[in-house]
Motif scaffolding. Structure first.
Motif, PDB file in Angstrom:
ATOM      1  N   VAL A   9     -42.957   5.855 -18.245  1.00  0.00           N
ATOM      2  CA  VAL A   9     -41.587   5.535 -17.856  1.00  0.00           C
ATOM      3  C   VAL A   9     -40.584   5.187 -19.072  1.00  0.00           C
ATOM      4  O   VAL A   9     -40.881   5.460 -20.198  1.00  0.00           O
ATOM      5  CB  VAL A   9     -41.742   3.926 -17.043  1.00  0.00           C
ATOM      6  CG1 VAL A   9     -42.465   4.220 -15.839  1.00  0.00           C
ATOM      7  CG2 VAL A   9     -42.253   3.176 -18.217  1.00  0.00           C
ATOM      8  N   SER A  10     -39.321   5.195 -18.737  1.00  0.00           N
ATOM      9  CA  SER A  10     -38.382   4.962 -19.728  1.00  0.00           C
ATOM     10  C   SER A  10     -37.989   3.686 -20.183  1.00  0.00           C
ATOM     11  O   SER A  10     -38.089   3.195 -21.351  1.00  0.00           O
ATOM     12  CB  SER A  10     -37.270   5.541 -19.345  1.00  0.00           C
ATOM     13  OG  SER A  10     -36.021   5.597 -20.062  1.00  0.00           O
ATOM     14  N   VAL A  11     -37.949   2.659 -19.497  1.00  0.00           N
ATOM     15  CA  VAL A  11     -37.346   1.402 -19.800  1.00  0.00           C
ATOM     16  C   VAL A  11     -38.259   0.308 -19.137  1.00  0.00           C
ATOM     17  O   VAL A  11     -38.709   0.220 -18.081  1.00  0.00           O
ATOM     18  CB  VAL A  11     -36.002   0.917 -19.011  1.00  0.00           C
ATOM     19  CG1 VAL A  11     -35.608  -0.376 -19.487  1.00  0.00           C
ATOM     20  CG2 VAL A  11     -34.952   2.213 -19.946  1.00  0.00           C
ATOM     21  N   GLY A  12     -38.938  -0.442 -20.119  1.00  0.00           N
ATOM     22  CA  GLY A  12     -39.780  -1.474 -19.596  1.00  0.00           C
ATOM     23  C   GLY A  12     -39.339  -2.887 -20.201  1.00  0.00           C
ATOM     24  O   GLY A  12     -38.517  -2.982 -21.033  1.00  0.00           O
ATOM     25  N   VAL A  13     -39.724  -3.908 -19.371  1.00  0.00           N
ATOM     26  CA  VAL A  13     -39.461  -5.171 -19.799  1.00  0.00           C
ATOM     27  C   VAL A  13     -40.591  -5.942 -20.168  1.00  0.00           C
ATOM     28  O   VAL A  13     -41.643  -5.956 -19.463  1.00  0.00           O
ATOM     29  CB  VAL A  13     -38.729  -6.002 -18.798  1.00  0.00           C
ATOM     30  CG1 VAL A  13     -38.452  -7.410 -19.180  1.00  0.00           C
ATOM     31  CG2 VAL A  13     -37.399  -5.188 -18.442  1.00  0.00           C
ATOM     32  N   ARG A  43     -37.064 -16.694 -11.032  1.00  0.00           N
ATOM     33  CA  ARG A  43     -35.568 -16.369 -11.239  1.00  0.00           C
ATOM     34  C   ARG A  43     -35.233 -15.261 -12.150  1.00  0.00           C
ATOM     35  O   ARG A  43     -34.411 -14.670 -11.990  1.00  0.00           O
ATOM     36  CB  ARG A  43     -35.025 -17.470 -11.440  1.00  0.00           C
ATOM     37  CG  ARG A  43     -35.105 -18.709 -10.281  1.00  0.00           C
ATOM     38  CD  ARG A  43     -33.997 -18.200  -9.131  1.00  0.00           C
ATOM     39  NE  ARG A  43     -33.799 -19.378  -8.285  1.00  0.00           N
ATOM     40  CZ  ARG A  43     -33.659 -19.278  -7.046  1.00  0.00           C
ATOM     41  NH1 ARG A  43     -33.520 -17.846  -6.647  1.00  0.00           N
ATOM     42  NH2 ARG A  43     -33.540 -20.266  -6.243  1.00  0.00           N
ATOM     43  N   THR A  44     -36.160 -15.355 -13.263  1.00  0.00           N
ATOM     44  CA  THR A  44     -36.259 -14.463 -14.476  1.00  0.00           C
ATOM     45  C   THR A  44     -36.575 -13.106 -13.943  1.00  0.00           C
ATOM     46  O   THR A  44     -35.740 -12.040 -14.090  1.00  0.00           O
ATOM     47  CB  THR A  44     -36.807 -14.993 -15.729  1.00  0.00           C
ATOM     48  OG1 THR A  44     -36.379 -16.187 -16.092  1.00  0.00           O
ATOM     49  CG2 THR A  44     -36.658 -13.790 -16.830  1.00  0.00           C
ATOM     50  N   LEU A  45     -37.721 -12.999 -13.424  1.00  0.00           N
ATOM     51  CA  LEU A  45     -38.007 -11.668 -13.051  1.00  0.00           C
ATOM     52  C   LEU A  45     -37.027 -11.152 -11.837  1.00  0.00           C
ATOM     53  O   LEU A  45     -37.032  -9.769 -12.050  1.00  0.00           O
ATOM     54  CB  LEU A  45     -39.570 -11.824 -12.388  1.00  0.00           C
ATOM     55  CG  LEU A  45     -40.652 -12.141 -13.336  1.00  0.00           C
ATOM     56  CD1 LEU A  45     -41.831 -12.590 -12.584  1.00  0.00           C
ATOM     57  CD2 LEU A  45     -40.956 -10.946 -14.300  1.00  0.00           C
ATOM     58  N   GLN A  46     -36.734 -12.022 -11.170  1.00  0.00           N
ATOM     59  CA  GLN A  46     -35.960 -11.224  -9.935  1.00  0.00           C
ATOM     60  C   GLN A  46     -34.585 -10.454 -10.658  1.00  0.00           C
ATOM     61  O   GLN A  46     -34.256  -9.404 -10.241  1.00  0.00           O
ATOM     62  CB  GLN A  46     -35.159 -12.198  -9.188  1.00  0.00           C
ATOM     63  CG  GLN A  46     -36.299 -12.847  -8.250  1.00  0.00           C
ATOM     64  CD  GLN A  46     -35.814 -14.107  -7.585  1.00  0.00           C
ATOM     65  OE1 GLN A  46     -35.199 -14.832  -7.925  1.00  0.00           O
ATOM     66  NE2 GLN A  46     -36.370 -14.488  -6.343  1.00  0.00           N
ATOM     67  N   VAL A  47     -34.143 -10.815 -11.939  1.00  0.00           N
ATOM     68  CA  VAL A  47     -33.131 -10.184 -12.503  1.00  0.00           C
ATOM     69  C   VAL A  47     -33.308  -8.840 -12.953  1.00  0.00           C
ATOM     70  O   VAL A  47     -32.520  -7.740 -12.551  1.00  0.00           O
ATOM     71  CB  VAL A  47     -32.658 -10.976 -13.875  1.00  0.00           C
ATOM     72  CG1 VAL A  47     -31.537 -10.202 -14.484  1.00  0.00           C
ATOM     73  CG2 VAL A  47     -32.188 -12.457 -13.448  1.00  0.00           C
ATOM     74  N   HIS A 120     -26.918  -8.197 -15.256  1.00  0.00           N
ATOM     75  CA  HIS A 120     -26.942  -6.816 -15.310  1.00  0.00           C
ATOM     76  C   HIS A 120     -26.047  -6.077 -16.238  1.00  0.00           C
ATOM     77  O   HIS A 120     -26.533  -5.327 -16.697  1.00  0.00           O
ATOM     78  CB  HIS A 120     -26.876  -6.155 -13.771  1.00  0.00           C
ATOM     79  CG  HIS A 120     -28.036  -6.345 -12.920  1.00  0.00           C
ATOM     80  ND1 HIS A 120     -28.441  -5.833 -11.912  1.00  0.00           N
ATOM     81  CD2 HIS A 120     -29.178  -7.179 -13.256  1.00  0.00           C
ATOM     82  CE1 HIS A 120     -29.527  -6.397 -11.231  1.00  0.00           C
ATOM     83  NE2 HIS A 120     -30.048  -7.029 -12.316  1.00  0.00           N
ATOM     84  N   ASP A 121     -24.982  -6.666 -16.254  1.00  0.00           N
ATOM     85  CA  ASP A 121     -23.799  -6.019 -17.165  1.00  0.00           C
ATOM     86  C   ASP A 121     -24.099  -6.018 -18.571  1.00  0.00           C
ATOM     87  O   ASP A 121     -24.068  -5.230 -19.304  1.00  0.00           O
ATOM     88  CB  ASP A 121     -22.659  -6.766 -16.890  1.00  0.00           C
ATOM     89  CG  ASP A 121     -21.522  -6.444 -17.946  1.00  0.00           C
ATOM     90  OD1 ASP A 121     -20.951  -5.389 -17.699  1.00  0.00           O
ATOM     91  OD2 ASP A 121     -21.252  -7.038 -18.791  1.00  0.00           O
ATOM     92  N   ARG A 122     -24.735  -7.310 -19.023  1.00  0.00           N
ATOM     93  CA  ARG A 122     -25.203  -7.596 -20.522  1.00  0.00           C
ATOM     94  C   ARG A 122     -26.399  -6.558 -20.557  1.00  0.00           C
ATOM     95  O   ARG A 122     -26.417  -5.963 -21.636  1.00  0.00           O
ATOM     96  CB  ARG A 122     -25.371  -8.924 -20.678  1.00  0.00           C
ATOM     97  CG  ARG A 122     -24.242  -9.790 -20.973  1.00  0.00           C
ATOM     98  CD  ARG A 122     -23.316  -9.224 -21.686  1.00  0.00           C
ATOM     99  NE  ARG A 122     -22.216  -8.232 -21.184  1.00  0.00           N
ATOM    100  CZ  ARG A 122     -21.717  -7.415 -22.076  1.00  0.00           C
ATOM    101  NH1 ARG A 122     -21.872  -7.360 -23.593  1.00  0.00           N
ATOM    102  NH2 ARG A 122     -20.883  -6.431 -21.522  1.00  0.00           N
ATOM    103  N   ILE A 123     -27.453  -6.404 -19.756  1.00  0.00           N
ATOM    104  CA  ILE A 123     -28.496  -5.595 -19.998  1.00  0.00           C
ATOM    105  C   ILE A 123     -27.955  -4.161 -20.116  1.00  0.00           C
ATOM    106  O   ILE A 123     -28.559  -3.196 -20.767  1.00  0.00           O
ATOM    107  CB  ILE A 123     -29.383  -5.575 -18.755  1.00  0.00           C
ATOM    108  CG1 ILE A 123     -30.187  -6.957 -18.510  1.00  0.00           C
ATOM    109  CG2 ILE A 123     -30.486  -4.863 -18.747  1.00  0.00           C
ATOM    110  CD1 ILE A 123     -30.914  -7.565 -17.390  1.00  0.00           C
TER     111      ILE A 123
END
Length: 239
Positions: A9-13, A43-47, A120-123
């Motif tokens: 995958v490309s992007v992970g958290v 709440r954090t994971l949902q983002v 999402h904008d800041r991410i």
């Protein structure tokens, strides 16, 4: 839907969630406390689950909190999103390293489990920066004057506030770079308060992306009051 177990995958958290949060004084791990009726961790994971660029999420939890975390993921429906758990370490630094070794991503975002207001904008802005520079962090300019103070409680200096920023998460890196930084840090016995510090020790430039003052980390009881106010202020706004 996050990618399958064996797909590159490309992007992970990476979310280190193995700490106890003693300053919260709640008698349980602070990620399980509620924000607007849901555990802060959820709440954090949902983002990130709802962000279209995120392919993989790895959460590091303590062995004591493992079953409760599994139950929360099941109850919230997030267990179906392919979130993977790993056993965290004694310190945040150890937890991130263990999760890094399990990640398959080219790029990783490391984010606090109890920082649920990143947008999402800041991410998106952070991802743009890291893909150009290899290492980037969210941060906001300090509002207050800062003093350097001795152990005796005497002011020793006043740094130039215009050059001081308060660092937030996510912090973003090419995965192989951050993995190397962690391994070098361990070998040198370096204790780092964030991942960017380990990368800085390698002589790598870390770019700053302006964050948001509402992207707070819930550390003390007062933070929970502020968090509820931020939640109400946002109302039905999209993340």
């Amino acid at each position: 839907m996050l990618k399958g177990d064996f797909e590159q995958v490309s992007v992970g958290v990476i979310i280190p969630a193995a700490g106890k949060g003693k300053r919260m004084g709640a008698g349980q791990s602070k990620q399980f406390l509620h924000l607007a009726g849901e555990p802060i961790l959820i709440r954090t994971l949902q983002v990130f689950v709802t962000h279209p660029a995120v392919d993989e999420i790895v959460v590091a939890v303590s062995q004591d909190d493992w079953e409760q975390t599994v139950q929360l993921l099941d109850a919230s429906g997030l267990a179906e999103k392919g979130i993977r758990l790993v056993t965290g370490g004694a310190e945040r630094q150890h937890s991130v390293y263990r999760a890094l070794k399990e990640s398959r991503s080219e790029w990783v975002l490391v984010h606090d489990a109890v920082r649920p207001f990143v947008t999402h904008d800041r991410i998106n802005a952070l991802l743009d920066a890291v893909k150009m520079h290899g290492a980037a962090v969210l941060a906001v300019p300090l509002k207050d004057t800062v003093k350097e103070v001795s152990n005796a409680g005497v002011v020793e200096g006043t740094p130039d506030r215009s050059r001081l920023w308060a660092v937030q998460t996510p912090q973003a890196f090419r995965r192989e770079l951050l993995l190397e930084a962690h391994e070098r840090g361990q070998a040198a016995g370096l204790f780092a308060t964030d991942d960017a510090m380990l990368v800085e020790e390698m002589g790598i430039d870390v770019r700053v992306v302006e964050g948001d003052y509402t992207n707070i980390k819930l550390t003390t009881p007062d933070d929970r009051i502020v968090a509820e106010a931020i939640w109400k202020m946002r109302g039905t706004q999209d993340v």
